[in-house]
Design an enzyme around this catalytic site. Sequence first.
Site, mmCIF file in Angstrom:
data_model
loop_
_atom_site.group_PDB
_atom_site.id
_atom_site.type_symbol
_atom_site.label_atom_id
_atom_site.label_comp_id
_atom_site.label_asym_id
_atom_site.label_seq_id
_atom_site.Cartn_x
_atom_site.Cartn_y
_atom_site.Cartn_z
ATOM 1 N N HIS A 176 3.445 -5.272 3.448
ATOM 2 C CA HIS A 176 3.295 -5.830 4.791
ATOM 3 C C HIS A 176 2.839 -7.271 4.653
ATOM 4 C CE1 HIS A 176 3.573 -2.031 7.006
ATOM 5 N NE2 HIS A 176 2.842 -1.489 6.032
ATOM 6 N N HIS B 116 -0.963 -10.388 -2.428
ATOM 7 C CA HIS B 116 0.006 -9.980 -3.452
ATOM 8 C C HIS B 116 -0.539 -8.880 -4.356
ATOM 9 C CE1 HIS B 116 1.335 -14.035 -2.259
ATOM 10 N NE2 HIS B 116 2.532 -13.501 -2.357
ATOM 11 N N HIS C 209 0.836 -1.204 0.000
ATOM 12 C CA HIS C 209 0.000 0.000 0.000
ATOM 13 C C HIS C 209 0.870 1.253 0.000
ATOM 14 C CE1 HIS C 209 -0.348 0.415 4.730
ATOM 15 N NE2 HIS C 209 0.886 0.335 4.317
ATOM 16 N N HIS D 6 4.984 0.104 -0.294
ATOM 17 C CA HIS D 6 5.765 -0.850 0.496
ATOM 18 C C HIS D 6 4.820 -1.959 0.925
ATOM 19 C CE1 HIS D 6 3.970 1.941 3.336
ATOM 20 N NE2 HIS D 6 3.868 0.904 4.149
ATOM 21 N N GLU E 203 -0.668 -5.457 11.279
ATOM 22 C CA GLU E 203 0.117 -4.925 10.166
ATOM 23 C C GLU E 203 1.607 -5.108 10.401
ATOM 24 O OE1 GLU E 203 -0.719 -1.193 7.456
ATOM 25 O OE2 GLU E 203 0.176 -0.576 9.349
ATOM 26 N N CYS F 16 5.320 6.069 5.225
ATOM 27 C CA CYS F 16 4.294 5.281 4.516
ATOM 28 C C CYS F 16 3.691 6.057 3.349
ATOM 29 C CB CYS F 16 3.193 4.844 5.472
ATOM 30 S SG CYS F 16 3.740 3.566 6.613
HETATM 31 NI NI NI Z 1 2.534 0.483 5.600
#
Ligand code: NI
Length: 137
Positions: A41, A79, A14, A39, A125, A33
């Site tokens: 998670h 994914h 995200h 990036h 997360e 972020c």
């Molecule tokens: Ni993040």
Amino acid sequence: VIALSRRYRFPAAHVLRRADFSEDENLRVYGKCANPNGHGHDYALEVTVSGALDPSGRLLDPARLDALVDDALVRRFSHRMLNDDPLFAERVPTAENIALVARELLAGPLAERAGVRLRRVRVRETRNNTFDVGDLR
Ligand code: NI
């Protein structure tokens, strides 16, 4: 009341930013972020249902819950770039919003199971961040 919790994982990416924020505002609100490259998670999703037992002595066959969660959510997000999903067209894919969206996606299919109620959806997360939506007791 008996509750059943099952845990699922879905790796996803995200970017946290709002188009109506300036670059500085995005950085201030979302920190690193907000990086436009995104990036990933390794999200963990925990689903808790409760209800009465059926004559077999079960609340809900865990394999059926797995299939339901897989169909409704895991395959959809796994994914993927969450920002590209229409569910996040109007909402920033923060973990908070992911938890709310997860509840929306699961509530319908679970409502079709007589006597089974969705109690809580938990999204983890990172090691340090867990978000819950539902009955918080
Ligand atoms: Ni993040």
